[in-house]
Design an enzyme around this catalytic site. Structure first.
Site, short mmCIF file in Angstrom:
data_model
loop_
_atom_site.label_atom_id
_atom_site.label_comp_id
_atom_site.label_asym_id
_atom_site.label_seq_id
_atom_site.Cartn_x
_atom_site.Cartn_y
_atom_site.Cartn_z
N ASP A 325 0.85 -1.18 0.00
CA ASP A 325 0.00 0.00 0.00
C ASP A 325 0.89 1.23 0.00
O ASP A 325 2.00 1.18 0.52
CB ASP A 325 -0.84 0.05 1.29
CG ASP A 325 -1.94 -0.96 1.28
OD1 ASP A 325 -2.33 -1.38 0.19
OD2 ASP A 325 -2.40 -1.34 2.37
N ASP A 635 -4.73 -3.56 5.29
CA ASP A 635 -5.15 -3.21 6.64
C ASP A 635 -6.64 -3.43 6.89
O ASP A 635 -7.05 -3.73 7.99
CB ASP A 635 -4.76 -1.77 6.99
CG ASP A 635 -5.11 -0.80 5.87
OD1 ASP A 635 -5.95 -1.17 5.02
OD2 ASP A 635 -4.56 0.30 5.84
N ASP A 639 -9.23 -6.33 2.61
CA ASP A 639 -7.89 -6.75 2.19
C ASP A 639 -7.62 -8.20 2.58
O ASP A 639 -6.70 -8.83 2.06
CB ASP A 639 -6.81 -5.88 2.85
CG ASP A 639 -6.80 -4.47 2.31
OD1 ASP A 639 -7.20 -4.29 1.15
OD2 ASP A 639 -6.38 -3.55 3.04
P1 ATP Z 1 -3.54 2.88 0.07
O1 ATP Z 1 -3.48 2.83 1.55
O2 ATP Z 1 -3.87 1.60 -0.59
O3 ATP Z 1 -2.44 3.65 -0.58
P2 ATP Z 1 -5.43 4.93 0.04
O4 ATP Z 1 -5.47 5.10 1.50
O5 ATP Z 1 -4.81 5.96 -0.81
O6 ATP Z 1 -4.85 3.58 -0.34
P3 ATP Z 1 -8.24 4.74 0.06
O7 ATP Z 1 -8.20 4.95 1.52
O8 ATP Z 1 -9.00 3.64 -0.54
O9 ATP Z 1 -6.83 4.61 -0.54
O10 ATP Z 1 -8.70 6.10 -0.57
C1 ATP Z 1 -9.03 6.21 -1.92
C2 ATP Z 1 -9.40 7.65 -2.24
O11 ATP Z 1 -10.56 8.01 -1.52
C3 ATP Z 1 -8.35 8.65 -1.84
O12 ATP Z 1 -7.48 8.91 -2.88
C4 ATP Z 1 -9.14 9.88 -1.48
O13 ATP Z 1 -9.34 10.70 -2.62
C5 ATP Z 1 -10.46 9.34 -1.04
N1 ATP Z 1 -10.56 9.32 0.42
C6 ATP Z 1 -9.68 8.80 1.28
N2 ATP Z 1 -10.09 8.92 2.53
C7 ATP Z 1 -11.28 9.52 2.49
C8 ATP Z 1 -12.25 9.91 3.46
N3 ATP Z 1 -12.05 9.71 4.75
N4 ATP Z 1 -13.36 10.52 3.04
C9 ATP Z 1 -13.57 10.71 1.74
N5 ATP Z 1 -12.73 10.38 0.79
C10 ATP Z 1 -11.58 9.79 1.13
#
Ligand code: ATP
Length: 893
Positions: A325, A635, A639
């Site tokens: 990730d 996490d 997953d």
């Molecule tokens: P990884 O940990 O796999 O790198 P990530 O944390 O970037 O993934 P996600 O958490 O699935 O991936 O988030 C995907 C997208 O959703 C993010 O790029 C962001 O634009 C949006 N996002 C993340 N957190 C939030 C939230 N709490 N509320 C709204 N949108 C969110």
């Protein structure tokens, strides 16, 4: 008590707790004494005595003891007592090793023990599940493994999978209302049970039963078959052990027959044969391997990697792809909003970290927020559609600490920089409903009611996802239809922000007229876009080097992220993860492909962006079909399937859910990618160390058997007496072999290609090394014996002392050769202090049995002169240095 038939108030009363503040510490302590720790009883444990006795149950040891007893009866007291003493010391050593291995495995279990979020004295604390008592108020959320039986008092979309208890694999929707009638466990929808798993939503409950009183406790006896898994290597060694035992036995029998044929005393030959068999049979090998594995596991813990399944230690050394990730693992997950875009204007925000001080600039001029309503509304909406909290913590070094999701934390901070306070906002807007964030939908929504009683929804999420759901955009203070031109502008801005490695969040709203349904699919469409916030998430400084190290070790690193393709690409470039010809694939393309189609392309792909957790399984499968050994991080609950399917499932220690952790074989205490690299290095080294002592022990055994065999073939007297053979087995073989298990990694351990999982134990010339070194050790011992015998034909004890010393010294020199894949000349002999110490003690013990007079009759030794030592040392150096020299010579040519 039928808790499900009681109202929440009644449960509160009956458990004598307080819904608002929970139990006091004093109450909790008393209850812990009354009910005992919240644990299921483990099955019967092997007693220490049993483990000790087991050390002596080995067939050859029993024969040896019997033979010794006979020799005692025949009047050879000294020999008998000495042999028994050695056998006992050997047994104690084995016992100690086994206990140590068991203890460290136990400690490991405790390290990965689950925590529960509990209300005590009015505040939420994280407690070990075993300290939770009836009456505690607990919070549960998606991904948790429930730690006690609970009566649910609050549920929001709470789904629990109870197959561990009911066999039903579909999650059950839970709620807080009273139930009537007599219901089976599976129908008690206002209860949650120990050992079951939250798959969605969140909730709160009052603990009604703990430990063996829980529903799980009632069936616990069904689960008490806790077996420790053995690793592939251990299983291979067990098979090999059988072959080795038979070979050693046959050779021993040959030695005895030859000896008797050459006219040796039958009884003496028998005792010598049995001793030889005890010494030469590597019966302790699997046990030492376990010790080496558990020592390695402890070393990994020191480097922040907790191994949950022992076989992973070996598999780590074979890993050829690491899928990781991005957010939090490769980056710091400390988000700070630095750009805000609304009404066509891009603002800059100053300040660092979670400290809520900073200013807003537009084209280098500070912005007057009073005159900029849309900007302030955008920031306020980001704060309302949010569950994070920033606290000023005096005890904490950083002072401003985050509770909750860092992306949301960043939005709170950006709003606070504009002078907004959540409490104040909540006076104007009350939140009536929430559709929580999930990584598949990539957005979150709250429905709020304003002062005038009007309802509207605030949505925030991944901008490309959200923009698709918007048909209007705020412009000069009011909503207007989003033209193609507007949309293009927004998309350009999103790309621009993403190319600066910023994570972007879009914020939109939707007025909800009277009578509008609050269904998620009706709410989250036809939105009005307010603007964007872009946040930095700096890479972890150590990750770039870790990726480079992996590359040198023949391991490919693949980034998997839910983030925007361009953001992911920009960060991958910063981390030097994406080569010139490397490809990036997004979740959409991925979902269009079958596993076999992906298989054709997967070798070239380094970044998967905008993926959902469900995609990860496909990636693992495609890589595995290409023959890769895959490590995959994760996490969340979603997953878990990919973590399970990967050869090495890696879960996050901090951000990981219980479900992900349970599916994993490795947990990163610090969520850090660099820790995976460290674990791989340790994994490779542990395997190499196991090879090292297998090589040492087996070569020693070959030497011991051959010297006896050759002597019998040449019609010589016995070069070693039984007690000497046993002594060699205990002292010379025991200590240094253990020290080899602690050997630090060779400097090139991360410069080699990953090991093939199909590789046999004797691969990479190990078999040849064992046979050749063992053969030479046997030969030089025999030659030394013959020279001594030639010099003093009447003095057999002298010749035997020389043979004994040569054998010991040859092994002690050879142990240094075992430390390197190449040769003894390639490593500093002093870099393994434990080994130097082990060798020095072995030498001192050897000198003790030679020069301490009272021991001489027991060990059949005599004083040696300086020139004798010249012979011994000269001879014993040959097996190691002759071959090292030979290799050096041939290599140069
Ligand atoms: P990884 O940990 O796999 O790198 P990530 O944390 O970037 O993934 P996600 O958490 O699935 O991936 O988030 C995907 C997208 O959703 C993010 O790029 C962001 O634009 C949006 N996002 C993340 N957190 C939030 C939230 N709490 N509320 C709204 N949108 C969110």
């Amino acid at each position: 008590m039928k808790w499900y038939q009681l109202s929440i108030k009644e449960v509160e009363k009956n458990t004598n707790t307080d819904l608002a503040s929970g139990l006091s510490e004093k109450q909790a302590k008393k209850r812990l004494q009354q009910y005992g720790p919240n644990q299921l009883d483990e099955g019967e444990k092997k007693s220490a005595l049993l483990i000790l006795l087991e050390q002596f149950k080995d067939f050859m040891v029993v024969v040896l003891l019997a033979a010794t007893l006979i020799s005692g009866l025949l009047g050879e007291y000294m020999d008998a007592i000495a042999i028994i003493a050695i056998v006992i010391i050997n047994g104690i050593l084995g016992f100690y090793q086994e206990r140590k291995a068991e203890k460290s495995l136990q400690a490991l279990k405790e390290l990965s023990a689950p925590l529960m979020q509990v209300m005590r004295e009015g505040s939420w604390v994280n407690l070990l599940a075993k300290d939770v008592v009836p009456g505690d108020i607990v919070k549960i959320k998606s991904g948790d493994r429930i730690g006690a039986d609970l009566r649910i008092i609050k549920a929001s979309g709470l789904h629990i999978e109870e197959s561990a208890l009911t066999g039903e694999s579909l999650p059950v929707l839970k709620q807080e209302n009273v139930l009537t009638g007599k219901l089976e466990v599976g129908d008690r929808t206002n209860m949650a049970f120990m050992g079951t798993m939250v798959t969605q939503g969140s909730g709160m409950g009052i603990v009604t039963a703990t430990g063996m009183d829980t529903e799980m406790g009632k069936i616990a006896h069904l689960l008490q078959s806790a077996q420790t898994l053995s690793t592939p290597l251990q299983r291979k060694l067990e098979q090999l052990g059988k072959i080795l035992i038979i070979t050693a036995l046959m050779l021993t029998v040959l030695v005895v027959i030859l000896g008797v044929y050459q006219g040796h005393d039958m009884y003496k030959m028998f005792l010598a044969g049995v001793s030889l068999a005890v010494a030469a049979i590597p019966e302790g090998l699997p046990a030492i391997v376990t010790v080496a594995l558990s020592l390695g596991v402890q070393k990994m813990i020191r480097r922040n990697a907790i191994v949950r399944k022992l076989p992973a230690v070996e598999t780590l050394g074979c890993a050829s792809v690491v899928c990781s990730d991005k957010t939090g693992t490769m980056t710091q997950n400390k988000m700070t909003v630095t750009r805000v875009w609304t009404e066509g204007k891009l603002y800059e925000v100053t300040g660092t970290g979670y400290e809520p001080t900073g200013k807003f600039y537009y084209r280098d001029n500070q912005v007057d927020l009073k005159t900029n309503k849309t900007l302030v509304d955008l920031l306020a909406f980001g704060m309302l559609c949010n569950n994070a909290e920033i606290r000023f913590d005096k005890k904490h070094d950083e002072q401003y600490v985050l509770d909750g999701d860092p992306t949301e934390g960043a939005l709170v901070v950006s709003a606070e920089k504009a002078g907004l306070k959540r409490n104040k906002l909540l006076e104007d807007y009350s939140i009536v409903k929430e559709f929580p964030f999930d990584s598949t939908r990539k957005m979150m929504t709250v429905i709020v009611k304003d002062r005038h009683g009007e309802y509207f929804a605030i949505c925030k999420g991944a901008p490309d996802v959200l923009v698709e759901r918007c048909h209007k955009i705020v412009s000069t203070g009011s909503a207007k239809t989003m033209s193609q031109m507007d949309e293009k502008k927004v998309l350009n801005t999103i790309s621009e922000l993403a190319s600066q490695a910023l994570r972007t969040i879009a914020i939109a709203y939707k007025p909800l007229p009277k009578g509008f349904s609050f269904k998620q699919e009706d709410v989250e469409c036809e939105l009005t876009l307010m603007g964007l916030q872009g946040m930095i998430d700096p890479p972890r400084p150590e990750v770039k080097k870790a990726i480079e190290d992996c590359r040198q070790a023949g391991i490919k690193t693949v980034m998997i992220t839910g983030d925007h393709v361009i953001t992911a690409k920009a960060i991958a470039k910063q981390l030097n993860l994406l080569p010139e010809d490397g490809k990036v694939m997004d979740g959409y393309q991925l979902s269009q492909m079958s596993v076999s189609e992906l298989e054709d392309e997967v070798e070239d792909i380094y970044v998967f962006a905008r993926v959902s957790p469900e995609h990860k399984l496909k990636i693992v499968q495609a890589l595995q079909q290409r023959g890769h050994i895959v490590a995959m991080t994760g996490d969340g609950v979603n997953d878990a399937p990919a973590i399970k399917a990967a050869n090495i499932g890696v879960a996050m220690g901090i951000s990981g859910t219980d479900v992900a952790k349970e599916a994993s074989s490795l947990v990163l205490v610090d969520d850090n990618f660099a820790t995976i690299r460290a674990a791989i290095e340790e994994g490779r080294n542990i395997y190499e160390n196991i090879r090292k002592f297998i090589r040492y022990l087996l070569a020693s055994n070959v030497g011991e058997i051959l010297v006896m065999l050759f002597a019998m073939l040449l019609a010589l007297p016995l070069p070693l007496v039984p007690i000497q053979i046993l002594w060699v087995n205990l002292v010379t073989d025991g200590l240094p072999a253990m020290a080899l298990g602690l050997d630090p990694a060779e400097e090139n351990v991360m410069k080699r290609k990953p090991r093939s999982p199909n590789e046999g134990i004797f691969a990479r010339r190990l078999g040849w090394k064992i046979v050749s070194r063992g053969f030479l050790i046997g030969i030089v011992t025999l030659i030394a014996f013959m020279i001594a015998l030639h010099e003093q034909p009447e003095n057999l004890v002298y010749a035997q002392t020389i043979a004994f010393s040569t054998l010991v010294m040859a092994q002690l020199i050879h142990v240094f050769d075992c430390r390197s894949e190449r040769s003894v000349l390639h490593r500093n002999p002093f870099s393994n202090f434990a080994l130097v110490l082990a060798v020095i003690s072995s030498v001192l013990l050897l000198l003790g049995v030679i020069y301490y007079e009272p021991l001489q009759p027991i060990f059949h030794t005599t004083f040696l002169q300086a020139r004798d030592w010249l012979l011994i040392l000269g001879m014993s150096a040959i097996p190691t240095f002759a071959l090292a020299g030979f290799h050096l010579f041939t290599r140069k040519k």
